[in-house]
Write an enzyme that holds these catalytic residues in place. Structure first.
Site: not given
Ligand code: NAP
Length: 344
Positions: A130, A242
């Site tokens: 990710c 994130h």
């Protein structure tokens, strides 16, 4: 005729998001099958306005399925992806099991869609970590404009990157702090509520963690092996999205204005950069969105041709499920995969 698509790990964080994204984007599927472990057989998951009954991956016959979006962890993928690929079903795998295999393309469609052609060797395509996915979406247009020499990145990774049990742990620890219950840490090595942890995945011999190594190795494989990159990966008490603080050193000079223009025109990137309170994107605002957001673009005068910026994206979407569905779309749009005839 449309495609038959299986989602393996359909009860998980990423799998549920995959089902949502397939429905939202109107992926040309005639049939979508939800698969998980034996524990989940018979439970229901949403797919658009329908519900699907979950079946067991271990009992499923892939011979008439075209695409398997695999999101059930590395061990399950190692065991099942080669068998599924051998049955003529293309696996798009979210785990790290095959990312570094030279016979498996590692794809972020905005960056290296052409590399997908190699998928026929194993019928497996890997989805990156990710943190890598959002990073390379932002780096690619800058690399094309001024050639990146070196990148220093610090990640601020949400707990959803560690699965649904990790989200529960942040929730229950936060509650425990407020009601003065004992704090239990199972998924994370230290308490995550009201804390940050500079450790994701296992430690390697050189002192880096595996998560940091993944970002370094994957950026090279996807973008350019000549780029030097160092990473510090940190878990933060955020549920979704994130963030990354990125510092880049280029071969050629590039001004803040040029970099901003290049990023504004790049696929998958949205620049929000007002240089005032609130004029940047935070993880809370990126959750549920598809874009990789770039903010705080500024010159780094401590090196030649240096820039710093802040980059945020929903790790369950661009970092996992959206990227996997976009890979499937590349297969379809480039006519690299024909739907199989339905088994009689
Ligand atoms: N979360 C992220 O940001 C992210 C990003 C990139 C890649 N990934 C990768 O995506 C994968 C899934 O992550 P996640 O966050 O969705 O995890 P998760 O929420 O813990 O979900 C795991 C899924 O795998 C299924 N599963 C577990 N063991 C299985 C087995 N033996 N057979 C079949 N299915 C099994 C689970 O089914 P049950 O409910 O039946 O147990 C569940 O559907 C991992 O490989 C992860 O590294 C995650």
């Amino acid at each position: 005729m449309g495609y038959k698509v299986a989602v393996a790990g359909a009860t998980g964080n990423v799998g549920r998001e995959m089902l949502d994204i397939l429905a939202e984007r109107g992926f040309p599927a005639d049939e979508v099958i939800a698969l998980a472990s034996r524990r989940s057989v018979g439970t229901e998951v949403s797919f658009g306005d329908k519900t699907l009954k979950v079946k067991a991956l271990e009992n499923y016959d892939f011979s008439d399925t075209d695409i398997c979006l695999m999101s059930a962890g590395g061990e399950v993928s190692k065991q099942w992806s080669p068998k599924i690929g051998a049955q003529g079903c293309v696996v798009i795998d979210n785990s790290s099991a095959f990312r570094y295999d030279s016979d498996v393309p590692l794809i972020v469609p905005e960056v290296n869609a052409d590399a997908i052609a190699g998928f026929t060797k194993k019928n497996i395509i890997a989805n990156p970590n990710c943190s890598t996915a959002q990073l390379v979406v932002a780096l690619k247009p800058l690399h094309d404009a001024a050639t990146i020499k070196r990148v220093v990145v610090a990640t601020y990774q949400s707990v959803s990157g560690a699965g649904k049990d990790a989200m529960d742990e942040l929730f229950s620890q936060t509650r425990a702090v407020f009601v003065s219950d004992p704090i239990e840490a199972k998924k994370f090595p230290k308490r995550i509520a009201f804390n940050v942890i500079p450790h994701i995945d296992v430690f390697m011999e050189d002192g880096y963690t595996k998560e940091e190594w993944k970002v370094m190795a994957e950026t090279k494989k996807i973008l350019d092996p000549k780029i030097k990159l160092t990473c510090t990966a940190v878990r933060v008490p955020v549920f979704v999205s994130h963030s990354e603080a990125v510092n880049v050193e280029f071969e050629r000079p590039i001004t803040v204005e040029e970099a901003t223009e290049v990023l504004r025109n790049a696929p998958g990137v949205l620049v929000v950069d007002k240089r005032e309170a609130g004029g940047y994107i935070t993880p809370y605002e990126a959750a549920g969105e598809d874009a990789t957001y770039v903010s705080r673009i500024r010159e780094d005068a401590t090196v030649e041709n240096g820039l710093s910026f802040w980059c945020v994206s929903d790790n369950l979407r661009k970092g996992a499920a959206l990227n996997a569905v976009q890979i499937a779309e590349v297969l379809v749009n480039r006519k690299l995969l024909k739907p199989k005839q339905k088994a009689a």
